[in-house]
Design a protein around this motif. Structure first.
Motif, PDB file in Angstrom:
ATOM      1  N   ALA A  98       0.826  -1.212   0.000  1.00 48.06           N
ATOM      2  CA  ALA A  98       0.000   0.000   0.000  1.00 48.06           C
ATOM      3  C   ALA A  98       0.859   1.260   0.000  1.00 48.06           C
ATOM      4  CB  ALA A  98      -0.925  -0.005   1.214  1.00 48.06           C
ATOM      5  N   ASN A  99       2.050   1.188   0.601  1.00 48.10           N
ATOM      6  CA  ASN A  99       2.958   2.336   0.599  1.00 48.10           C
ATOM      7  C   ASN A  99       3.643   2.531  -0.747  1.00 48.10           C
ATOM      8  OD1 ASN A  99       2.602   3.255   3.258  1.00 48.10           O
ATOM      9  ND2 ASN A  99       3.971   1.679   4.064  1.00 48.10           N
ATOM     10  N   VAL A 100       3.742   1.443  -1.516  1.00 49.81           N
ATOM     11  CA  VAL A 100       4.427   1.508  -2.814  1.00 49.81           C
ATOM     12  C   VAL A 100       3.442   1.780  -3.951  1.00 49.81           C
ATOM     13  CG1 VAL A 100       5.812   0.199  -4.482  1.00 49.81           C
ATOM     14  CG2 VAL A 100       6.278  -0.011  -2.030  1.00 49.81           C
ATOM     15  N   TYR A 101       2.275   1.145  -3.876  1.00 51.65           N
ATOM     16  CA  TYR A 101       1.280   1.259  -4.950  1.00 51.65           C
ATOM     17  C   TYR A 101       0.090   2.082  -4.474  1.00 51.65           C
ATOM     18  CZ  TYR A 101       3.851  -2.471  -7.319  1.00 51.65           C
ATOM     19  OH  TYR A 101       4.819  -3.218  -7.940  1.00 51.65           O
ATOM     20  N   ALA A 102      -0.113   3.224  -5.123  1.00 51.03           N
ATOM     21  CA  ALA A 102      -1.156   4.158  -4.695  1.00 51.03           C
ATOM     22  C   ALA A 102      -2.558   3.569  -4.829  1.00 51.03           C
ATOM     23  CB  ALA A 102      -1.063   5.442  -5.515  1.00 51.03           C
ATOM     24  N   LYS A 103      -2.738   2.621  -5.771  1.00 53.78           N
ATOM     25  CA  LYS A 103      -4.077   2.065  -6.009  1.00 53.78           C
ATOM     26  C   LYS A 103      -4.306   0.748  -5.266  1.00 53.78           C
ATOM     27  CE  LYS A 103      -3.698   2.121 -10.549  1.00 53.78           C
ATOM     28  NZ  LYS A 103      -4.074   1.988 -11.984  1.00 53.78           N
ATOM     29  N   PHE A 104      -3.460   0.414  -4.292  1.00 58.57           N
ATOM     30  CA  PHE A 104      -3.622  -0.865  -3.587  1.00 58.57           C
ATOM     31  C   PHE A 104      -5.023  -0.961  -2.988  1.00 58.57           C
ATOM     32  CE2 PHE A 104      -3.293  -3.822  -0.038  1.00 58.57           C
ATOM     33  CZ  PHE A 104      -2.653  -4.886  -0.637  1.00 58.57           C
ATOM     34  N   ASP A 105      -5.706  -2.072  -3.285  1.00 63.31           N
ATOM     35  CA  ASP A 105      -7.105  -2.267  -2.900  1.00 63.31           C
ATOM     36  C   ASP A 105      -7.164  -3.179  -1.682  1.00 63.31           C
ATOM     37  OD1 ASP A 105      -9.807  -2.893  -2.700  1.00 63.31           O
ATOM     38  OD2 ASP A 105     -10.097  -2.931  -4.879  1.00 63.31           O
ATOM     39  N   ARG A 106      -7.273  -2.568  -0.504  1.00 60.70           N
ATOM     40  CA  ARG A 106      -7.268  -3.337   0.742  1.00 60.70           C
ATOM     41  C   ARG A 106      -8.496  -4.226   0.851  1.00 60.70           C
ATOM     42  NH1 ARG A 106      -3.309  -3.875   4.834  1.00 60.70           N
ATOM     43  NH2 ARG A 106      -2.793  -1.692   4.457  1.00 60.70           N
ATOM     44  N   ALA A 107      -9.633  -3.743   0.409  1.00 62.39           N
ATOM     45  CA  ALA A 107     -10.865  -4.544   0.503  1.00 62.39           C
ATOM     46  C   ALA A 107     -10.745  -5.788  -0.368  1.00 62.39           C
ATOM     47  CB  ALA A 107     -12.069  -3.707   0.083  1.00 62.39           C
ATOM     48  N   TYR A 108     -10.206  -5.632  -1.573  1.00 60.71           N
ATOM     49  CA  TYR A 108     -10.006  -6.776  -2.458  1.00 60.71           C
ATOM     50  C   TYR A 108      -9.045  -7.770  -1.820  1.00 60.71           C
ATOM     51  CZ  TYR A 108      -8.559  -9.441  -6.600  1.00 60.71           C
ATOM     52  OH  TYR A 108      -8.277 -10.444  -7.488  1.00 60.71           O
ATOM     53  N   PHE A 109      -7.949  -7.275  -1.275  1.00 62.20           N
ATOM     54  CA  PHE A 109      -6.973  -8.136  -0.614  1.00 62.20           C
ATOM     55  C   PHE A 109      -7.623  -8.955   0.495  1.00 62.20           C
ATOM     56  CE2 PHE A 109      -4.417  -8.323   3.308  1.00 62.20           C
ATOM     57  CZ  PHE A 109      -3.462  -9.264   2.918  1.00 62.20           C
ATOM     58  N   THR A 110      -8.408  -8.309   1.347  1.00 62.89           N
ATOM     59  CA  THR A 110      -9.051  -8.992   2.476  1.00 62.89           C
ATOM     60  C   THR A 110     -10.040 -10.048   1.987  1.00 62.89           C
ATOM     61  OG1 THR A 110      -8.825  -7.009   3.849  1.00 62.89           O
ATOM     62  CG2 THR A 110     -10.429  -8.658   4.558  1.00 62.89           C
ATOM     63  N   THR A 111     -10.828  -9.684   0.979  1.00 65.69           N
ATOM     64  CA  THR A 111     -11.824 -10.614   0.435  1.00 65.69           C
ATOM     65  C   THR A 111     -11.166 -11.847  -0.177  1.00 65.69           C
ATOM     66  OG1 THR A 111     -13.386  -8.820  -0.019  1.00 65.69           O
ATOM     67  CG2 THR A 111     -13.701 -10.881  -1.228  1.00 65.69           C
ATOM     68  N   MET A 112     -10.104 -11.645  -0.949  1.00 68.44           N
ATOM     69  CA  MET A 112      -9.448 -12.769  -1.616  1.00 68.44           C
ATOM     70  C   MET A 112      -8.702 -13.666  -0.622  1.00 68.44           C
ATOM     71  SD  MET A 112     -10.247 -12.809  -4.746  1.00 68.44           S
ATOM     72  CE  MET A 112     -11.848 -12.177  -4.236  1.00 68.44           C
ATOM     73  N   ALA A 113      -8.112 -13.077   0.407  1.00 66.68           N
ATOM     74  CA  ALA A 113      -7.445 -13.888   1.428  1.00 66.68           C
ATOM     75  C   ALA A 113      -8.455 -14.804   2.115  1.00 66.68           C
ATOM     76  CB  ALA A 113      -6.751 -12.992   2.449  1.00 66.68           C
ATOM     77  N   SER A 114      -9.632 -14.263   2.408  1.00 64.28           N
ATOM     78  CA  SER A 114     -10.682 -15.065   3.028  1.00 64.28           C
ATOM     79  C   SER A 114     -11.188 -16.131   2.068  1.00 64.28           C
ATOM     80  CB  SER A 114     -11.836 -14.154   3.464  1.00 64.28           C
ATOM     81  OG  SER A 114     -12.925 -14.899   3.950  1.00 64.28           O
TER      82      SER A 114
END
Length: 300
Positions: A98-114
């Motif tokens: 998230a610090n490197v990529y301005a468009k990092f999608d935290r919600a997508y990350f959380t959903t896919m990990a689950s």
């Protein structure tokens, strides 16, 4: 769009990539296959800007990549040799991304990990090889890049997860017009995933083709005649691997299937079968035509 023009990269006295030229259009899934040491991994590192070409130029959307942060911000690369810092969890890696990529999608990350049943709080050091590959893939897709490159994409993934990852990549291409480059040991994986395919050999592109065109312009023919004959009967056709046992011949022919079928039927054979080739069979015959011999499996 990615354009490589006369690109060469040498390590010591060996040219890993030599005078390579290719064009990769936007919004496609582009597969790279090749012989051992053909230059696939090196080429990905050149496109990503990890390596600088010794000669030639690689551009992404018309801009150079090497030492160009603005262009690199559009790209995410998942290498074959995955690396996670010691003790790092997926959540810590997500913070870094998230610090490197301005468009990092935290919600997508959380959903896919689950969805993949990965605990983002656990250290990745305790993950299996396949779980680490899943984690790297989720993190890469969550950056929402314009270009994403996977080296040995499906290595270590079980069949169920492999299909899920394929679907996630395809969804990203369809929804956001992402450009994806894949390499894989399994040609069958690329066969039903990629739009276009490039065959690399000795550091150069032997051919580029749409996967569908590649598989519909090469066929296996089994044919027999009542009289004696040899390969000269087919001298106006582009044949490969002609083999005759008794009255039955088997060979590979390139060209339009309907035209080839009409031409062969006009010879009045007593037996004629025209069979499709798998991507793996196409690869093997193309490599044999280049003088590259191997026994069973294609790896890098």
């Amino acid at each position: 769009m990615i354009v490589a023009q006369n690109v060469t990269k040498t390590f010591g006295t060996k040219a890993a990539v030599k005078d390579m030229n290719c064009t990769i259009p936007k919004g496609c899934i582009y597969g790279l296959i090749g012989s051992n040491g053909a230059g696939k991994s090196t080429f990905l590192r050149l496109i990503t800007g990890i390596y600088r070409p010794d000669n030639g130029e690689i551009t992404v959307d018309g801009q150079p990549v090497y030492e160009n942060p603005k262009t690199k911000a559009k790209i995410t690369f998942v290498p074959d040799d995955l690396y996670f810092p010691g003790g790092a969890s997926m959540n810590r890696m997500a913070d870094l991304y998230a610090n490197v990529y301005a468009k990092f999608d935290r919600a997508y990350f959380t959903t896919m990990a689950s969805r993949l049943h990965l605990d983002p709080k656990k250290p990745t050091g305790g993950f299996s090889k396949g779980m680490r590959r899943q984690a790297a893939t989720i993190l890469a897709l969550a950056t929402r890049p314009d270009y994403i490159f996977f080296d040995e994409t499906f290595d270590g993934l079980d069949p169920v997860v492999r299909n899920m990852v394929k679907n996630l990549i395809a969804e990203d291409v369809i929804e956001r017009q992402t450009t994806v480059i894949l390499t894989s040991h399994s040609l069958r994986e690329l066969e039903d995933t990629c739009d276009q395919l490039a065959l690399l050999h000795m550091g150069g592109v032997v051919f580029e083709s749409d996967v569908q065109d590649l598989q519909t312009t090469s066929f296996k023919v089994q044919i027999a005649f009542s009289d004696e004959y040899d390969s000269t009967r087919f001298e106006d056709m582009e044949l490969r691997d002609f083999n005759k046992r008794g009255s039955v011949s088997t060979f590979i022919v390139r060209g339009d299937r309907e035209q080839m079928g009409s031409k062969l039927r006009a010879m009045n054979p007593v037996l004629l079968d025209i069979l499709p080739l798998s991507l793996e069979e196409v690869f093997i015959h193309e490599m044999q035509a280049l003088g590259y011999a191997f026994d069973l499996e294609v790896t890098e």
